[in-house]
Write an enzyme that holds these catalytic residues in place. Structure first.
Site, short mmCIF file in Angstrom:
data_model
loop_
_atom_site.label_atom_id
_atom_site.label_comp_id
_atom_site.label_asym_id
_atom_site.label_seq_id
_atom_site.Cartn_x
_atom_site.Cartn_y
_atom_site.Cartn_z
N LYS A 173 0.70 -0.88 -0.18
CA LYS A 173 0.33 -0.02 0.08
C LYS A 173 1.04 1.55 0.12
O LYS A 173 1.38 1.59 1.08
CB LYS A 173 -0.57 -0.68 1.45
CG LYS A 173 -2.53 0.32 1.08
CD LYS A 173 -2.15 2.04 1.03
CE LYS A 173 -2.65 2.90 1.71
NZ LYS A 173 -1.74 4.58 0.53
N GLU A 248 9.26 1.78 10.44
CA GLU A 248 10.41 3.06 10.50
C GLU A 248 10.03 4.01 10.50
O GLU A 248 8.77 4.45 9.51
CB GLU A 248 11.02 2.83 9.09
CG GLU A 248 11.90 1.39 8.67
CD GLU A 248 13.65 1.36 9.40
OE1 GLU A 248 13.18 1.94 9.92
OE2 GLU A 248 13.18 0.20 9.64
N CYS A 282 13.21 11.48 6.42
CA CYS A 282 13.71 11.27 7.52
C CYS A 282 14.65 10.95 8.48
O CYS A 282 14.69 11.65 9.29
CB CYS A 282 12.74 9.60 7.87
SG CYS A 282 14.04 8.38 6.20
N GLU A 383 9.53 17.41 14.59
CA GLU A 383 9.65 16.77 12.73
C GLU A 383 9.19 17.74 12.48
O GLU A 383 7.60 17.84 12.06
CB GLU A 383 9.33 14.96 12.13
CG GLU A 383 10.23 14.87 11.70
CD GLU A 383 10.03 13.74 10.83
OE1 GLU A 383 8.50 12.93 11.37
OE2 GLU A 383 11.06 13.33 9.95
#
Ligand code: NAD
Length: 490
Positions: A173, A248, A282, A383
């Site tokens: 997905k 992750e 990331c 973030e």
């Protein structure tokens, strides 16, 4: 306008919902493709197809699985330019960056293809008399692979190569913002000769298609790349459903420069940590920790290099910084610029939307640097996932470590120094899954990657990863049969 169907059982499949959604080019703002929206019937069909293929694939000789992965690697290589262009159209990242990723991608399939027939159990000594005990590593079944939009096929390959090598079948997905490349990729798996149903793709929104896939009772494991907020939701549900999960997630990585470092190399490392890929990685080195003694001189050079970065068309080889990938992300980044200013951080570069030369569409943000940041501020703790750098001064090694580790995330960290002892001390004490010393953003299929703390659980890449997709069976064989007391444990 390209129309993409789902990919189920080795072929394109129309969505049973009859609904397609838009894929927008972030640079031009134009809809360039229509993507099928999978509902629960489509997800069930994809999982059923993967389930039907599982016994055959798990039973395929591992060397043959490896051969197919090698073949896929060659086909990816031949299609690298085309796939890289599709990635750029979907997420607006630099063609140079995406082509670099696509040309590197085959290595994941070769590495794990090579590992497929080296998954070895062991004969174990035991304390029991007349027993032969050995272990086998077996695949899990159908795995759901869910990915983010920032490096779509790279993130997928981090998962898929190991999952297939281990003998699992997959339902992928991809992000709703970057679905096209996964569907194109699935076609390449057919060309490589993978049996029908081994690789399936369902596309749609995360909270709909993604959630339905995660909850499907025939999915044995969820391997997820995305935000910590979504990761937490998936892990919570997976806990209730007792499914395996690996995550992750995001980061807020410190890039730490000491006064003894090669200053020019460190400046380039700081730039690559935050402005490459417009900060949408990331592993972005979004907190720059500078030793106070070099702060002003370092900043002068950093600003000089950052100001020279060319903003513009991601397909242009001269461009250094492209647009932000999606409208929600653009709004989020601008929101953090306001937050940082209100918190009292000093904006020394950029600080708003970019409308200068090279800009098109509505998703450009100026490369932005804040100095005078305190590690408690939200701009230091959360973030942003955009071209926004928070600069934090420190006095000495102890303070650098304290600031670096005072964060909920732990994905990566950079250290710039010439002192070998400090390299070792810092790499031991930094609470992060990856530590780079005198380099930044180095990733390989050969080395484990993953997070500490809220940056995730489980590892991708390297030999460690294969065990994320295997389960251990312990087999006990009596070498002499005897009727023993059945009411006590042997
Ligand atoms: P996201 O969490 O919004 O979405 C990631 C994926 O999850 C998408 O495919 C989405 O459709 C799906 N999803 C969303 N809600 C879901 C749900 N309830 N159930 C199942 N699936 C669901 O993240 P994003 O905005 O696409 O990606 C950016 C984030 O990804 C950043 O935090 C970034 O740091 C992180 N990231 C991590 C790594 C890593 O390897 N650690 C790599 C790249 C990106």
């Amino acid at each position: 306008m390209k129309h993409y169907d789902l990919f189920i059982g080795g072929a394109a499949a129309k969505p049973q919902s009859g609904v397609w959604f838009d894929s927008i080019n972030p640079y031009t703002g134009e809809v360039w493709a229509k993507i099928a929206k999978a509902d629960s019937n489509d997800v069930s069909a994809a999982v059923a197809s993967a389930k039907a293929a599982f016994e055959g694939w798990a039973g395929t000789h591992p060397s043959q699985r490896g051969r197919l992965l090698y073949k896929l690697a060659d086909i990816i290589e031949a299609n690298a330019e085309r796939l890289a262009e599709i990635e750029v159209r979907s997420n607006g990242k630099l063609y140079a960056e995406m082509l670099g990723q696509l040309r590197y991608l085959p290595q994941w399939y070769r590495y794990f293809g090579g590992l497929a027939d080296k998954i070895e159990g062991a004969v174990l000594p035991t304390d029991k008399a007349n027993i032969f005990n050995f272990t086998r590593y077996e695949p899990l079944g159908v795995v759901a692979l869910i990915t983010a939009w920032n490096s779509p096929l790279l993130l997928l390959s981090f998962k898929l190569a190991a999952a297939l090598a281990a003998g699992n079948t997959a339902v992928i997905k991809p992000s709703e913002f970057t679905s096209a490349s996964a569907l194109e990729f699935a076609e390449l798996c057919v060309q490589a000769g993978f049996p029908k149903g081994v690789v399936n793709v369902v596309t749609g929104l995360g909270a709909e298609t993604g959630q339905i896939l995660c909850r499907h009772p025939d999915v044995a494991k969820i391997s997820f790349t995305g935000s910590d907020a979504t990761g937490a939701k998936i892990a919570e549900q997976a806990g209730k459903d007792l499914k395996r999960v690996s995550l992750e997630l995001g980061g807020k990585s410190p890039n730490i420069v000491f006064e003894d470092a090669d200053q020019e190399a460190a400046v380039m490392g700081a730039i690559s940590g935050i402005f490459a890929a417009s900060g949408q990685t990331c592993i972005a080195g979004s907190r720059l920790l500078l030793q106070s003694t070099i702060h002003d001189k370092f900043m002068a050079r950093l600003l000089e290099v950052a100001r020279a970065a060319k903003v513009g068309d991601p397909m242009n080889p001269d461009t250094n910084v492209g647009p932000v990938a999606t409208e929600p992300q653009y709004k989020k980044v601008l929101g953090y610029l306001d937050i940082a200013k209100k918190e009292g951080a000093k904006c020394v570069l950029g600080g708003g939307p970019y409308t200068g030369p090279g800009a098109k569409g509505n998703l450009f943000v100026e490369p932005t640097i804040f100095t005078g940041v305190n590690n408690k501020m939200r701009i230091a703790q959360e973030e942003v996932f955009g071209p926004v750098l928070a600069v934090i001064p420190f006095k000495d090694e102890a303070e650098a470590l304290a600031i670096a580790n005072d964060i909920p995330f732990g994905l990566a960290a950079g250290v710039w120094t010439k002192d070998v002892g400090r390299m070792i001390r810092m790499s031991e004490k930094l609470r992060a899954g990856t530590v780079w010393v005198n380099t930044y953003r180095a990733i390989s299929y050969m080395s484990p990657f993953g997070g500490y703390k809220r940056s995730g659980m489980g590892r991708e890449n390297g030999q460690d990863e294969i065990y994320e997709y295997l389960q251990t069976k312990s087999v006990w064989i009596a070498t002499e049969t005897a009727a023993v007391n059945p009411f006590v444990m042997r």
